[in-house]
Design a protein around this motif. Structure first.
Motif, PDB file in Angstrom:
ATOM      1  N   ALA A  76      49.459  45.344  43.816  1.00  0.00           N
ATOM      2  CA  ALA A  76      48.019  45.153  44.027  1.00  0.00           C
ATOM      3  C   ALA A  76      47.294  44.926  42.702  1.00  0.00           C
ATOM      4  O   ALA A  76      46.511  43.964  42.568  1.00  0.00           O
ATOM      5  CB  ALA A  76      47.434  46.356  44.759  1.00  0.00           C
ATOM      6  N   LEU A  95      52.333  43.797  49.982  1.00  0.00           N
ATOM      7  CA  LEU A  95      51.115  43.520  49.230  1.00  0.00           C
ATOM      8  C   LEU A  95      50.697  44.745  48.421  1.00  0.00           C
ATOM      9  O   LEU A  95      50.227  44.623  47.293  1.00  0.00           O
ATOM     10  CB  LEU A  95      50.002  43.128  50.205  1.00  0.00           C
ATOM     11  N   ALA A 102      45.490  47.241  49.409  1.00  0.00           N
ATOM     12  CA  ALA A 102      45.611  45.958  50.109  1.00  0.00           C
ATOM     13  C   ALA A 102      44.237  45.350  50.346  1.00  0.00           C
ATOM     14  O   ALA A 102      44.026  44.136  50.160  1.00  0.00           O
ATOM     15  CB  ALA A 102      46.348  46.153  51.429  1.00  0.00           C
ATOM     16  N   TYR A 301      48.917  45.809  57.230  1.00  0.00           N
ATOM     17  CA  TYR A 301      48.731  46.952  56.345  1.00  0.00           C
ATOM     18  C   TYR A 301      47.782  47.987  56.947  1.00  0.00           C
ATOM     19  O   TYR A 301      47.877  49.178  56.611  1.00  0.00           O
ATOM     20  CB  TYR A 301      48.286  46.461  54.967  1.00  0.00           C
TER      21      TYR A 301
END
Length: 313
Positions: A76, A95, A102, A301
């Motif tokens: 990230a 991610l 995220a 996510y």
């Protein structure tokens, strides 16, 4: 197009092999954790600039885009740094390892308008594309997915069996593949449950996990994950559909009776990583949102964040 690749490990080399097959693309900078090991990989692929600092590559004006194949915990912050530097970015799955991180990457993409894509490779494997195309045509619909993600990984090693500096995670990394794929094939997820086995005393992570999902379409998914499985490694997807059963093993597909499915013509390559990188490059060239953009995978996510909350209460 000039690209910098951060991460000279097992998956970084998969990207280097894939990018070498894409016309008009050149990897001009390689970023790794240790200089000597990174230099060896750079020499193998003819990459001129080598560094251990991402900022060194981000400062180079000729670089258009960055691919991050770095430890999960850095994804990230590094993706945001790339966009702050005006670079398009593809970050390997996951991610992030928290929903807040995220969402921060998604906010930065919306602010900058740059191409930001996540390596949800299952959307690109020809095996899963074949199923997706048949779903979109109305030829079949998913009733149930049964998925096994199994490794024998009780120490910090990578896909090549080499030591690495970071700890992997069943939920935020490996479950992310299936959670996103299930939603892509069956529709938005409306219910999710998880259970976790004992925590490893040294790694500090759950080594076995079970996840159950339900889609808006009423399709269900059962996902079993383990770092303790002493046997065949990888992820195997069984699609139980209203019109046939299929088993996907990475880029290959067979029926429920183990009959090989011909995937000729599904995509321009039979390699999912290459197809993923081709989409990233094409989206930049065409000025459009890529498949598996940060915005498209963010619902995955959110589900992972909800599952983590269940596991920690």
């Amino acid at each position: 197009m000039k690209i910098a690749l951060a991460g000279a490990g097992a998956f970084g080399e998969k990207h280097l092999d894939a990018l070498a097959r894409i016309e008009g693309v050149e990897v001009v900078s390689l970023i790794g954790r240790t200089l000597e090991a990174t230099q060896k990989v750079a020499a193998k692929y003819g990459i001129g600039h080598v560094t251990t600092e991402l900022d060194d590559a981000l400062a180079r004006p000729e670089i258009d885009a960055v691919i991050l194949a770095t430890p999960t915990q850095l994804h990230a912050s590094q993706a945001i740094a790339c966009m702050n530097a005006g670079k398009h970015v593809q970050v390997e799955i996951p991610l992030a390892d928290s929903l807040a991180d995220a969402e921060a990457v998604d906010d930065k993409q919306r602010e900058t308008g740059l191409v930001a894509m996540v390596g949800h490779t299952r959307r690109f494997n020809p095996s899963h594309q074949y199923i997706h195309n048949r779903i979109r045509s109305g030829a079949l619909s998913v009733q149930q997915m049964d998925v096994q993600t199994y490794f024998f990984r009780r120490t910090n090693i990578n896909a090549k069996g080499e030591p690495r500096s970071w700890t992997d995670h069943l939920l935020w990394h490996h479950a992310a593949h299936t959670v996103d794929l299930f939603a892509w094939q069956a529709g938005p997820i409306v219910e999710a449950h998880a259970m976790q086995g004992p925590t490893h005393p040294e790694l500090g992570i759950g080594m076995d996990m079970s996840i159950q999902l339900k889609a808006e379409s009423d399709a269900i998914c059962t996902l079993s994950l383990s770092f303790n499985n002493d046997g065949p490694l990888g992820t195997f997807f069984r699609y139980i559909c209203d019109n046939g059963t299929f088993i996907a093993r990475y880029d290959d597909l067979v029926t429920g009776r183990e009959e090989l499915v011909d995937l000729t013509g599904v995509a321009v390559s039979s390699n999912g990583i290459e197809l993923q990188d081709r989409e990233f490059v094409a989206a930049i060239r065409e000025g459009r949102e890529p498949r598996a953009s940060v915005a498209q995978v963010l619902p995955c996510y959110r589900v992972l964040g909800a599952l983590e909350a269940q596991l920690t209460t």
